[in-house]
Write an enzyme that holds these catalytic residues in place. Structure first.
Site, PDB file in Angstrom:
ATOM      1  N   TYR A  11      -7.591  -1.283  -6.824  1.00 60.25           N
ATOM      2  CA  TYR A  11      -6.949  -0.119  -7.083  1.00 60.25           C
ATOM      3  C   TYR A  11      -5.526  -0.700  -8.033  1.00 60.25           C
ATOM      4  N   LEU A  59     -13.236 -16.181  -4.312  1.00 55.67           N
ATOM      5  CA  LEU A  59     -12.041 -17.050  -4.538  1.00 55.67           C
ATOM      6  C   LEU A  59     -12.301 -18.158  -3.356  1.00 55.67           C
ATOM      7  N   PHE A  80      -4.011 -10.643  -6.941  1.00 54.61           N
ATOM      8  CA  PHE A  80      -4.108  -9.324  -6.031  1.00 54.61           C
ATOM      9  C   PHE A  80      -5.113  -9.636  -5.024  1.00 54.61           C
ATOM     10  N   LYS A  84      -7.147  -5.936   2.838  1.00 57.03           N
ATOM     11  CA  LYS A  84      -5.997  -5.102   3.079  1.00 57.03           C
ATOM     12  C   LYS A  84      -6.138  -4.119   4.320  1.00 57.03           C
ATOM     13  N   SER A 124       3.760  -7.418   0.559  1.00 56.59           N
ATOM     14  CA  SER A 124       3.835  -6.337   0.948  1.00 56.59           C
ATOM     15  C   SER A 124       5.168  -6.232   1.840  1.00 56.59           C
ATOM     16  N   THR A 126       5.267  -4.908   4.462  1.00 58.59           N
ATOM     17  CA  THR A 126       4.895  -5.152   6.137  1.00 58.59           C
ATOM     18  C   THR A 126       5.713  -6.443   6.402  1.00 58.59           C
ATOM     19  N   TYR A 150      -3.374  -8.832   9.017  1.00 63.14           N
ATOM     20  CA  TYR A 150      -3.099  -8.684   7.548  1.00 63.14           C
ATOM     21  C   TYR A 150      -1.696  -8.941   7.400  1.00 63.14           C
ATOM     22  N   LYS A 154       0.205 -12.224   4.679  1.00 66.08           N
ATOM     23  CA  LYS A 154       1.418 -12.100   3.664  1.00 66.08           C
ATOM     24  C   LYS A 154       2.616 -12.947   4.022  1.00 66.08           C
ATOM     25  N   ASN A 200      -4.597   5.241   5.016  1.00 70.18           N
ATOM     26  CA  ASN A 200      -3.210   5.629   4.381  1.00 70.18           C
ATOM     27  C   ASN A 200      -3.041   6.930   4.191  1.00 70.18           C
ATOM     28  N   PRO A 292      -0.139   3.516  16.693  1.00 70.36           N
ATOM     29  CA  PRO A 292       0.533   2.166  17.285  1.00 70.36           C
ATOM     30  C   PRO A 292       1.026   1.082  16.084  1.00 70.36           C
TER      31      PRO A 292
HETATM   32  P1  NAD Z   1      -8.061  -3.472  -3.511  1.00 65.21           P
HETATM   33  O1  NAD Z   1      -8.936  -3.788  -2.166  1.00 65.21           O
HETATM   34  O2  NAD Z   1      -8.364  -2.121  -4.165  1.00 65.21           O
HETATM   35  O3  NAD Z   1      -8.392  -4.773  -4.359  1.00 65.21           O
HETATM   36  C1  NAD Z   1      -8.553  -6.001  -4.050  1.00 65.21           C
HETATM   37  C2  NAD Z   1      -9.499  -6.517  -4.876  1.00 65.21           C
HETATM   38  O4  NAD Z   1      -9.490  -7.886  -4.487  1.00 65.21           O
HETATM   39  C3  NAD Z   1     -10.786  -5.941  -4.592  1.00 65.21           C
HETATM   40  O5  NAD Z   1     -11.569  -5.357  -6.000  1.00 65.21           O
HETATM   41  C4  NAD Z   1     -11.650  -6.982  -4.130  1.00 65.21           C
HETATM   42  O6  NAD Z   1     -12.998  -6.824  -4.385  1.00 65.21           O
HETATM   43  C5  NAD Z   1     -11.229  -8.270  -4.345  1.00 65.21           C
HETATM   44  N1  NAD Z   1     -11.179  -9.262  -3.425  1.00 65.21           N
HETATM   45  C6  NAD Z   1     -11.095  -9.438  -2.156  1.00 65.21           C
HETATM   46  N2  NAD Z   1     -11.450 -10.713  -1.542  1.00 65.21           N
HETATM   47  C7  NAD Z   1     -11.764 -11.397  -2.652  1.00 65.21           C
HETATM   48  C8  NAD Z   1     -12.041 -12.690  -2.777  1.00 65.21           C
HETATM   49  N3  NAD Z   1     -12.128 -13.589  -1.823  1.00 65.21           N
HETATM   50  N4  NAD Z   1     -12.600 -13.057  -4.188  1.00 65.21           N
HETATM   51  C9  NAD Z   1     -12.392 -12.244  -5.139  1.00 65.21           C
HETATM   52  N5  NAD Z   1     -12.052 -11.169  -4.927  1.00 65.21           N
HETATM   53  C10 NAD Z   1     -11.495 -10.615  -4.000  1.00 65.21           C
HETATM   54  O7  NAD Z   1      -6.478  -3.819  -2.773  1.00 65.21           O
HETATM   55  P2  NAD Z   1      -5.253  -3.264  -3.534  1.00 65.21           P
HETATM   56  O8  NAD Z   1      -4.690  -1.872  -2.888  1.00 65.21           O
HETATM   57  O9  NAD Z   1      -5.375  -3.018  -5.067  1.00 65.21           O
HETATM   58  O10 NAD Z   1      -4.392  -4.190  -3.264  1.00 65.21           O
HETATM   59  C11 NAD Z   1      -4.028  -5.441  -4.165  1.00 65.21           C
HETATM   60  C12 NAD Z   1      -3.308  -6.479  -3.368  1.00 65.21           C
HETATM   61  O11 NAD Z   1      -2.063  -5.790  -3.113  1.00 65.21           O
HETATM   62  C13 NAD Z   1      -3.716  -6.747  -2.198  1.00 65.21           C
HETATM   63  O12 NAD Z   1      -3.386  -8.299  -1.723  1.00 65.21           O
HETATM   64  C14 NAD Z   1      -3.016  -6.158  -1.041  1.00 65.21           C
HETATM   65  O13 NAD Z   1      -2.702  -6.799   0.120  1.00 65.21           O
HETATM   66  C15 NAD Z   1      -1.842  -6.089  -1.654  1.00 65.21           C
HETATM   67  N6  NAD Z   1      -1.208  -4.601  -1.146  1.00 65.21           N
HETATM   68  C16 NAD Z   1      -1.581  -3.326  -1.169  1.00 65.21           C
HETATM   69  C17 NAD Z   1      -0.767  -2.329  -0.889  1.00 65.21           C
HETATM   70  C18 NAD Z   1      -1.481  -1.085  -0.871  1.00 65.21           C
HETATM   71  O14 NAD Z   1      -0.973  -0.248  -0.240  1.00 65.21           O
HETATM   72  N7  NAD Z   1      -2.566  -0.874  -1.737  1.00 65.21           N
HETATM   73  C19 NAD Z   1       0.304  -2.501  -0.305  1.00 65.21           C
HETATM   74  C20 NAD Z   1       1.213  -4.016  -0.172  1.00 65.21           C
HETATM   75  C21 NAD Z   1       0.164  -5.029  -0.676  1.00 65.21           C
HETATM   76  C1  UD1 Z   2       0.404   0.992   6.062  1.00 65.24           C
HETATM   77  C2  UD1 Z   2       0.054  -0.209   6.712  1.00 65.24           C
HETATM   78  C3  UD1 Z   2       0.834  -1.128   6.085  1.00 65.24           C
HETATM   79  C4  UD1 Z   2       0.751  -1.642   4.734  1.00 65.24           C
HETATM   80  C5  UD1 Z   2       1.133  -0.138   3.983  1.00 65.24           C
HETATM   81  C6  UD1 Z   2       1.091  -0.449   2.636  1.00 65.24           C
HETATM   82  C7  UD1 Z   2      -0.992   0.544   8.895  1.00 65.24           C
HETATM   83  C8  UD1 Z   2      -0.256   0.539  10.319  1.00 65.24           C
HETATM   84  N1  UD1 Z   2       0.238   0.053   8.200  1.00 65.24           N
HETATM   85  O1  UD1 Z   2       1.573   1.535   6.293  1.00 65.24           O
HETATM   86  O2  UD1 Z   2       0.537  -2.624   6.837  1.00 65.24           O
HETATM   87  O3  UD1 Z   2       1.885  -2.604   4.282  1.00 65.24           O
HETATM   88  O4  UD1 Z   2       0.092   0.796   4.598  1.00 65.24           O
HETATM   89  O5  UD1 Z   2       0.681   0.883   1.841  1.00 65.24           O
HETATM   90  O6  UD1 Z   2      -1.865   0.772   8.368  1.00 65.24           O
HETATM   91  N2  UD1 Z   2       0.215   9.000   8.502  1.00 65.24           N
HETATM   92  C9  UD1 Z   2      -0.311  10.221   8.853  1.00 65.24           C
HETATM   93  N3  UD1 Z   2      -1.620  10.610   8.972  1.00 65.24           N
HETATM   94  C10 UD1 Z   2      -2.567   9.761   8.335  1.00 65.24           C
HETATM   95  C11 UD1 Z   2      -2.068   8.661   7.932  1.00 65.24           C
HETATM   96  C12 UD1 Z   2      -0.823   8.116   7.791  1.00 65.24           C
HETATM   97  O7  UD1 Z   2       0.642  11.106   9.749  1.00 65.24           O
HETATM   98  O8  UD1 Z   2      -3.816  10.177   8.310  1.00 65.24           O
HETATM   99  C13 UD1 Z   2       1.419   8.388   8.315  1.00 65.24           C
HETATM  100  C14 UD1 Z   2       1.746   7.235   9.035  1.00 65.24           C
HETATM  101  O9  UD1 Z   2       1.799   7.383  10.404  1.00 65.24           O
HETATM  102  C15 UD1 Z   2       2.786   6.887   8.392  1.00 65.24           C
HETATM  103  C16 UD1 Z   2       2.763   7.513   7.234  1.00 65.24           C
HETATM  104  O10 UD1 Z   2       2.014   8.350   7.056  1.00 65.24           O
HETATM  105  O11 UD1 Z   2       4.124   7.415   9.008  1.00 65.24           O
HETATM  106  C17 UD1 Z   2       2.564   6.641   6.048  1.00 65.24           C
HETATM  107  O12 UD1 Z   2       1.229   5.984   6.307  1.00 65.24           O
HETATM  108  P1  UD1 Z   2       0.379   5.022   5.617  1.00 65.24           P
HETATM  109  O13 UD1 Z   2       0.035   5.545   4.123  1.00 65.24           O
HETATM  110  O14 UD1 Z   2      -0.701   4.317   6.354  1.00 65.24           O
HETATM  111  O15 UD1 Z   2       1.673   3.717   5.146  1.00 65.24           O
HETATM  112  P2  UD1 Z   2       2.293   2.693   6.072  1.00 65.24           P
HETATM  113  O16 UD1 Z   2       2.628   3.162   7.329  1.00 65.24           O
HETATM  114  O17 UD1 Z   2       3.543   2.352   5.349  1.00 65.24           O
END
Ligand code: NAD
Ligand code: UD1
Length: 332
Positions: A11, A59, A80, A84, A124, A126, A150, A154, A200, A292
């Site tokens: 993503y 990886l 990336f 996750k 993150s 988090t 998870y 990080k 999410n 939770p």
């Molecule tokens: P995503 O799952 O869409 O992308 C991650 C990519 O990594 C995927 O294409 C997956 O196939 C690849 N991958 C996973 N393990 C692998 C491995 N062992 N070898 C090679 N490729 C591998 O996730 P995203 O939302 O694009 O997130 C990217 C990064 O950002 C992640 O590290 C995630 O933890 C971090 N992050 C995401 C969010 C979020 O809300 N999306 C928030 C904070 C941090």
């Molecule tokens: C989630 C992850 C967090 C990660 C972050 C990144 C969990 C517990 N935490 O947190 O580790 O770093 O995403 O994007 O998954 N909500 C609803 N209904 C739903 C889904 C969510 O009410 O169906 C609420 C949640 O309670 C929260 C808010 O929407 O209050 C946002 O939720 P979400 O998008 O999951 O993000 P984070 O809570 O920040």
């Protein structure tokens, strides 16, 4: 010289590839497609009109990772790749630690072998845990462990990168602490496609809007916030992608943690209302139990990103929801 983008088909990675290519960077994508589709690569190429090498590599397989460095001149890495899903990490901690931590160690080993010492890492918000108070600052004390495996991966990886930068001169690691990335590319070609039931908020609302889910569960309406629902710092994925280009331009040595968020929080109800505006109709929702591990408010102090990188988010909640909906309806 090229930028290696691990997880480039994911993503956030896919949006970052587009920004990198449009800015004239050469890239190499490494992805094992465990959580993405190879078709995303075609879409990145279509959007940018540019070609680039793709290594379908895990990886965790060190010789394959080294080969990517041997076959390409890599000047820096944006890392990336990782698993996750918070809930899944609780059920499968060994898989999460192995994939995320061992995967990063393998990558860093190959980087050292080939003299590549610049990395931008996807951390993150988090990592701030439950004890700090929003807005979170990079100087806030971090817990030893997050509330789930998870999040702890990080924290562990941030520590590994800090230790590495101390151990040897020349390393530079930017630890980007993302807040809540949402939205999609304007074209509707790239966006978030969660497997199974979305965890999410915005992906879940998108599926309600598309008729794939009946209603949104609002997790908790009795928090100590103005409307009783949780507050998060949502940020457009294209803004986030652009932050990575700024991080690549950053010339500081050592490890530097930087928040990427807008600095402005929105409640669950505000996000729902903005999405309803974007899709042009009311969406069904129900009050449900608190989830939770949720904290009432998470929001960035975004001043360090502006000061050090010259980056600030430009797109607002309405654009995030409009682009998320545009992607959803184009890809049902
Ligand atoms: P995503 O799952 O869409 O992308 C991650 C990519 O990594 C995927 O294409 C997956 O196939 C690849 N991958 C996973 N393990 C692998 C491995 N062992 N070898 C090679 N490729 C591998 O996730 P995203 O939302 O694009 O997130 C990217 C990064 O950002 C992640 O590290 C995630 O933890 C971090 N992050 C995401 C969010 C979020 O809300 N999306 C928030 C904070 C941090
Ligand atoms: C989630 C992850 C967090 C990660 C972050 C990144 C969990 C517990 N935490 O947190 O580790 O770093 O995403 O994007 O998954 N909500 C609803 N209904 C739903 C889904 C969510 O009410 O169906 C609420 C949640 O309670 C929260 C808010 O929407 O209050 C946002 O939720 P979400 O998008 O999951 O993000 P984070 O809570 O920040």
């Amino acid at each position: 010289m090229a930028i290696l983008v691990t997880g480039g088909a994911g993503y956030i990675g896919s949006h970052t590839c587009v920004e990198l290519l449009n800015a004239g960077y050469e890239i190499v994508v490494l992805d094992n497609f465990s959580n993405s589709e190879p078709d995303v690569i075609r879409r990145i190429k279509e959007l940018t009109g540019k070609d680039f090498p793709v290594a379908a590599v895990n990886l965790l397989h060190a010789p394959d990772v080294s080969r990517v460095f041997a076959e390409n001149e890599i000047e820096a890495v944006i890392h990336f790749a990782g698993l996750k899903a918070v809930g899944e990490s609780v059920a499968k901690p060994l898989e999460y630690y192995h994939n995320n931590v061992t995967g990063t160690l393998t990558l860093l080993g190959a980087m050292r072998e080939f003299g590549c010492k610049r990395i931008v890492f996807s951390s993150s918000a988090t990592v701030y845990g439950a004890d700090n108070k929003a807005p979170f600052k990079e100087t806030d004390p971090l817990p030893a462990a997050a509330s789930n495996p998870y999040g702890t991966t990080k924290l562990v990886i941030e520590n590994i990168l800090r230790d590495l930068c101390v151990s040897e001169e020349g390393w530079s690691a930017v630890l980007l602490r993302y807040f809540n990335p949402v939205g999609a590319h304007k074209s509707g070609l790239l966006g978030e496609r969660p497997k199974g039931v979305p965890n999410n908020l915005v992906p879940f609302i998108s599926q309600v809007a598309a008729g794939r889910r009946e209603y949104l569960n609002i997790f908790g309406s009795d928090y100590d916030t103005p409307d009783g629902t949780c507050i998060r710092d949502y940020l457009h994925v294209v803004d986030l992608a652009k932050g990575h280009l700024k991080a690549l331009e950053y010339k500081g040595a050592g490890a530097e943690a930087i928040n990427l968020g807008t600095g402005r929080g929105y409640s669950v109800l505000e996000v729902l209302a903005a999405y309803e505006k974007a899709c042009g109709r009311k969406l069904p929702s129900r009050q449900a139990e608190r989830r939770p591990g949720d904290i009432a408010e998470s929001c960035a102090d975004a001043s360090k990103a502006l000061k050090l990188l010259g980056w600030r988010a430009e797109l607002g909640l309405d654009e995030m929801c409009a682009d998320a909906w545009n992607y959803e309806k184009n890809n049902i």
